[in-house]
Design a protein around this motif. Structure first.
Motif, PDB file in Angstrom:
ATOM      1  N   ILE A  71       0.874  -1.075  -0.114  1.00  0.00           N
ATOM      2  CA  ILE A  71       0.027   0.121  -0.052  1.00  0.00           C
ATOM      3  C   ILE A  71       0.997   1.279   0.128  1.00  0.00           C
ATOM      4  O   ILE A  71       0.600   2.168  -0.684  1.00  0.00           O
ATOM      5  CB  ILE A  71      -0.846   0.086   1.209  1.00  0.00           C
ATOM      6  N   TYR A  72       1.912   1.139   0.966  1.00  0.00           N
ATOM      7  CA  TYR A  72       2.749   2.403   0.831  1.00  0.00           C
ATOM      8  C   TYR A  72       3.401   2.677  -0.603  1.00  0.00           C
ATOM      9  O   TYR A  72       3.569   3.862  -1.017  1.00  0.00           O
ATOM     10  CB  TYR A  72       3.863   2.237   2.069  1.00  0.00           C
ATOM     11  N   SER A  73       3.891   1.438  -0.810  1.00  0.00           N
ATOM     12  CA  SER A  73       4.637   1.853  -2.337  1.00  0.00           C
ATOM     13  C   SER A  73       3.661   1.974  -3.407  1.00  0.00           C
ATOM     14  O   SER A  73       4.198   3.002  -4.218  1.00  0.00           O
ATOM     15  CB  SER A  73       5.303   0.373  -2.664  1.00  0.00           C
ATOM     16  N   LYS A  74       2.565   1.684  -3.644  1.00  0.00           N
ATOM     17  CA  LYS A  74       1.675   1.925  -4.612  1.00  0.00           C
ATOM     18  C   LYS A  74       1.355   3.794  -4.468  1.00  0.00           C
ATOM     19  O   LYS A  74       1.359   4.368  -5.266  1.00  0.00           O
ATOM     20  CB  LYS A  74       0.360   1.130  -4.519  1.00  0.00           C
ATOM     21  N   ALA A  75       1.270   3.980  -3.207  1.00  0.00           N
ATOM     22  CA  ALA A  75       0.683   5.364  -2.729  1.00  0.00           C
ATOM     23  C   ALA A  75       1.829   6.511  -3.224  1.00  0.00           C
ATOM     24  O   ALA A  75       1.648   7.481  -3.480  1.00  0.00           O
ATOM     25  CB  ALA A  75      -0.028   5.312  -1.440  1.00  0.00           C
ATOM     26  N   LEU A  76       2.964   5.828  -2.853  1.00  0.00           N
ATOM     27  CA  LEU A  76       4.236   6.645  -2.960  1.00  0.00           C
ATOM     28  C   LEU A  76       4.577   7.176  -4.201  1.00  0.00           C
ATOM     29  O   LEU A  76       5.027   7.920  -4.902  1.00  0.00           O
ATOM     30  CB  LEU A  76       5.457   5.874  -2.225  1.00  0.00           C
ATOM     31  N   SER A  77       4.214   6.056  -5.368  1.00  0.00           N
ATOM     32  CA  SER A  77       4.395   6.317  -6.818  1.00  0.00           C
ATOM     33  C   SER A  77       3.394   7.230  -7.266  1.00  0.00           C
ATOM     34  O   SER A  77       3.835   7.461  -8.532  1.00  0.00           O
ATOM     35  CB  SER A  77       4.392   4.963  -7.488  1.00  0.00           C
ATOM     36  N   LEU A  78       2.462   7.853  -6.782  1.00  0.00           N
ATOM     37  CA  LEU A  78       1.378   8.626  -7.444  1.00  0.00           C
ATOM     38  C   LEU A  78       2.089  10.105  -7.544  1.00  0.00           C
ATOM     39  O   LEU A  78       2.861  10.640  -6.625  1.00  0.00           O
ATOM     40  CB  LEU A  78       0.251   8.554  -6.794  1.00  0.00           C
ATOM     41  N   ASP A  79       1.434  10.837  -8.350  1.00  0.00           N
ATOM     42  CA  ASP A  79       1.784  12.315  -8.600  1.00  0.00           C
ATOM     43  C   ASP A  79       0.673  13.038  -7.705  1.00  0.00           C
ATOM     44  O   ASP A  79      -0.508  12.997  -8.006  1.00  0.00           O
ATOM     45  CB  ASP A  79       1.545  12.560 -10.056  1.00  0.00           C
ATOM     46  N   TYR A  80       1.120  13.909  -6.830  1.00  0.00           N
ATOM     47  CA  TYR A  80       0.327  14.546  -6.237  1.00  0.00           C
ATOM     48  C   TYR A  80       0.383  16.132  -6.282  1.00  0.00           C
ATOM     49  O   TYR A  80       0.191  16.981  -5.545  1.00  0.00           O
ATOM     50  CB  TYR A  80       0.644  14.371  -4.495  1.00  0.00           C
ATOM     51  N   SER A 117       6.023  11.391  -0.766  1.00  0.00           N
ATOM     52  CA  SER A 117       6.270  11.720  -2.187  1.00  0.00           C
ATOM     53  C   SER A 117       6.273  13.010  -2.577  1.00  0.00           C
ATOM     54  O   SER A 117       7.026  13.514  -3.421  1.00  0.00           O
ATOM     55  CB  SER A 117       4.959  11.096  -2.949  1.00  0.00           C
ATOM     56  N   TYR A 118       5.491  13.865  -1.790  1.00  0.00           N
ATOM     57  CA  TYR A 118       5.407  15.467  -2.268  1.00  0.00           C
ATOM     58  C   TYR A 118       6.720  16.073  -1.650  1.00  0.00           C
ATOM     59  O   TYR A 118       7.239  16.937  -2.514  1.00  0.00           O
ATOM     60  CB  TYR A 118       4.345  15.930  -1.300  1.00  0.00           C
ATOM     61  N   GLN A 119       7.292  15.447  -0.542  1.00  0.00           N
ATOM     62  CA  GLN A 119       8.647  16.225  -0.210  1.00  0.00           C
ATOM     63  C   GLN A 119       9.706  15.898  -1.171  1.00  0.00           C
ATOM     64  O   GLN A 119      10.665  16.637  -1.578  1.00  0.00           O
ATOM     65  CB  GLN A 119       8.746  15.729   1.157  1.00  0.00           C
ATOM     66  N   SER A 121       9.368  15.327  -4.475  1.00  0.00           N
ATOM     67  CA  SER A 121       9.430  16.067  -5.590  1.00  0.00           C
ATOM     68  C   SER A 121       9.386  17.597  -5.507  1.00  0.00           C
ATOM     69  O   SER A 121       9.655  18.262  -6.502  1.00  0.00           O
ATOM     70  CB  SER A 121       7.868  15.590  -6.208  1.00  0.00           C
ATOM     71  N   THR A 122       8.935  18.158  -4.509  1.00  0.00           N
ATOM     72  CA  THR A 122       9.157  19.672  -4.367  1.00  0.00           C
ATOM     73  C   THR A 122       9.876  20.060  -3.248  1.00  0.00           C
ATOM     74  O   THR A 122       9.943  21.451  -3.187  1.00  0.00           O
ATOM     75  CB  THR A 122       7.579  20.148  -3.814  1.00  0.00           C
ATOM     76  N   GLY A 123      10.410  19.422  -2.250  1.00  0.00           N
ATOM     77  CA  GLY A 123      11.093  19.876  -1.148  1.00  0.00           C
ATOM     78  C   GLY A 123      10.168  20.294  -0.005  1.00  0.00           C
ATOM     79  O   GLY A 123      11.062  21.053   0.918  1.00  0.00           O
ATOM     80  N   LYS A 124       8.904  20.232  -0.274  1.00  0.00           N
ATOM     81  CA  LYS A 124       8.338  20.689   0.880  1.00  0.00           C
ATOM     82  C   LYS A 124       7.127  19.639   1.648  1.00  0.00           C
ATOM     83  O   LYS A 124       6.955  18.922   0.822  1.00  0.00           O
ATOM     84  CB  LYS A 124       7.139  22.007   0.268  1.00  0.00           C
ATOM     85  N   ARG A 125       7.110  19.969   2.845  1.00  0.00           N
ATOM     86  CA  ARG A 125       6.104  18.730   3.650  1.00  0.00           C
ATOM     87  C   ARG A 125       4.730  19.605   3.805  1.00  0.00           C
ATOM     88  O   ARG A 125       4.511  20.606   4.161  1.00  0.00           O
ATOM     89  CB  ARG A 125       6.698  18.631   4.917  1.00  0.00           C
ATOM     90  N   LEU A 126       3.952  18.627   3.342  1.00  0.00           N
ATOM     91  CA  LEU A 126       2.421  18.820   3.562  1.00  0.00           C
ATOM     92  C   LEU A 126       2.091  18.777   4.949  1.00  0.00           C
ATOM     93  O   LEU A 126       2.400  18.201   5.671  1.00  0.00           O
ATOM     94  CB  LEU A 126       1.656  18.078   2.695  1.00  0.00           C
ATOM     95  N   LYS A 127       0.931  19.836   5.111  1.00  0.00           N
ATOM     96  CA  LYS A 127       0.512  19.836   6.431  1.00  0.00           C
ATOM     97  C   LYS A 127      -1.083  18.940   6.460  1.00  0.00           C
ATOM     98  O   LYS A 127      -1.553  18.687   5.365  1.00  0.00           O
ATOM     99  CB  LYS A 127      -0.067  21.328   6.529  1.00  0.00           C
ATOM    100  N   VAL A 128      -1.023  18.171   7.473  1.00  0.00           N
ATOM    101  CA  VAL A 128      -2.165  17.364   7.844  1.00  0.00           C
ATOM    102  C   VAL A 128      -3.225  18.003   8.556  1.00  0.00           C
ATOM    103  O   VAL A 128      -3.015  18.584   9.670  1.00  0.00           O
ATOM    104  CB  VAL A 128      -1.772  16.032   8.444  1.00  0.00           C
TER     105      VAL A 128
END
Length: 372
Positions: A71-80, A117-119, A121-128
């Motif tokens: 699950i982690y691997s599949k979700a990691l591969s997506l473009d956000y 994944s977002y970090q 590709s962008t170097g930024k950490r998303l907020k939850v």
């Protein structure tokens, strides 16, 4: 692109049919879900006009998985990249089947994969933000099949803004609309003899008019990077009313309290010119006219513990249907006692054409379609 819409379990075919009427292509029906093919116009139209659908999800991934690592691997591969750096997100998860982990585990793992994944590709950490996120990702595991989707709706469309009065045994508006589509009603005379809070008459009138499901226009898709208000306006302009009402829709309610509540709902929906609510007992009342369509959600007797009394009501009502329904009329009634209702209808010479079974909340119900 593919969309995943959530529907009433057992009544998915009517959501698929409605989606196609609105210009999308249904490619697969699953338990409480329909997979569609469409574009952003389809996404806008479904959210605004689909009355049988609860949520419209943009399907990001559909993969077979065995464990949380998969699950982690599949979700990691997506473009956000559709998430803006200053936006917060949350992951919601549902799980069906036997697994060694919970839906909470799935949400946690997918959430971490999105952050990673977002970090990368962008170097930024998303907020939850689990309470009021800008972006909602849904990660649903059905057996070994993982669906990762983007919620474009927000809170479910089954909540209707016109419902200012809540009947204690009210029918979900999405299910009410499914019954209307099931009946193939197209504007002819229409009665709901057990109208409660008037959900069925209101949904019928709004369906005919192609009125917006959520007049406030409060949808999550407006926070997404691809959203274009001009494209939305162009897509919504193409949806016209389905058909004219040939007569006012009629609802009958025996309880004065629920009758008053039904009038409040009709007024809130601005349908006073389309619907008549009558205070009376459908087993005794003489309307001195007949109707082409009868669609209703009669009492079940479960909460009140009056099952035997309710079955007697069914028996008495079925004996009087010929006083209400035209000789070539069509009816749909939904109840937990659908087998008994089908039997009673058969004894009176009505032809049961179809019985759709499914879930209404936690109750297993059946919608009985019959003809005189």
């Amino acid at each position: 692109m593919n969309l995943l819409v959530t529907a009433i379990r057992g009544f998915e075919e009517y959501s698929a049919h409605e989606a196609e009427l609105l210009g999308c292509r249904a490619i697969e029906t699953r338990q409480a879900r329909v997979v569609l093919e469409g574009d952003y116009s389809c996404l806008y139209v479904l959210n605004n006009f689909a009355r049988t659908i609860n949520k419209v999800l943009l399907l990001l991934s559909r993969e077979t998985v065995q464990n949380l690592e998969d699950i982690y691997s599949k979700a990691l591969s997506l473009d956000y990249s559709f998430i803006k750096p200053d936006q917060s997100f949350a992951v919601r998860s549902e799980r069906s089947g036997i697994h060694e982990f919970t839906s909470i585990d799935i949400a946690r793992v997918v959430g971490q994969s999105i952050i990673d994944s977002y970090q990368r590709s962008t170097g930024k950490r998303l907020k939850v933000n689990l309470d009021e996120p800008d972006i909602e990702i849904e990660a649903d595991l059905i057996g070994n099949e993982l669906f990762i989707s983007l919620n474009t709706t927000g809170s479910g469309l089954n909540f209707r803004e016109y419902r200012v009065y809540n009947h204690p045994s009210s029918l979900k508006p999405t299910l009410a609309s499914s019954l209307i589509i099931m009946s193939q009603w197209e504007g002819s005379s229409f009665i709901d003899p057990f109208t409660g809070g008037a959900t069925i008459p209101i949904e019928a009138a709004l369906y005919a008019k192609s009125s917006p499901v959520r007049p406030s226009g409060d949808f999550l898709y407006k926070k997404l990077s691809f959203y274009d208000d001009k494209d939305e306006e162009e897509a919504l302009k193409k949806i016209g009313k389905k058909f004219d009402l040939k007569e006012r829709i009629v609802g009958i309610e025996v309880s004065r309290r629920h009758f008053t509540g039904a009038l409040k709902n009709v007024s809130a929906a601005n349908l006073g010119e389309s619907i008549d609510i009558i205070l009376g007992d459908s087993i005794k009342i003489d309307l001195q006219r007949k109707f082409k369509f009868l669609i209703s959600n009669p009492p079940y007797g479960i909460r009140s513990g009056r099952k035997e009394k309710v079955l007697k009501i069914y028996e008495l009502f079925v004996k009087r249907i010929d006083k209400i329904l035209e000789d070539d009329g069509c009816g749909v009634m939904i109840t937990t006692e659908y087998k008994k209702l089908s039997e009673l209808l058969g004894e009176r010479g009505y032809k049961v054409l179809k019985v759709n079974t499914g879930l209404h909340g936690k109750l297993w119900v059946g919608a009985v379609l019959f003809k005189a």
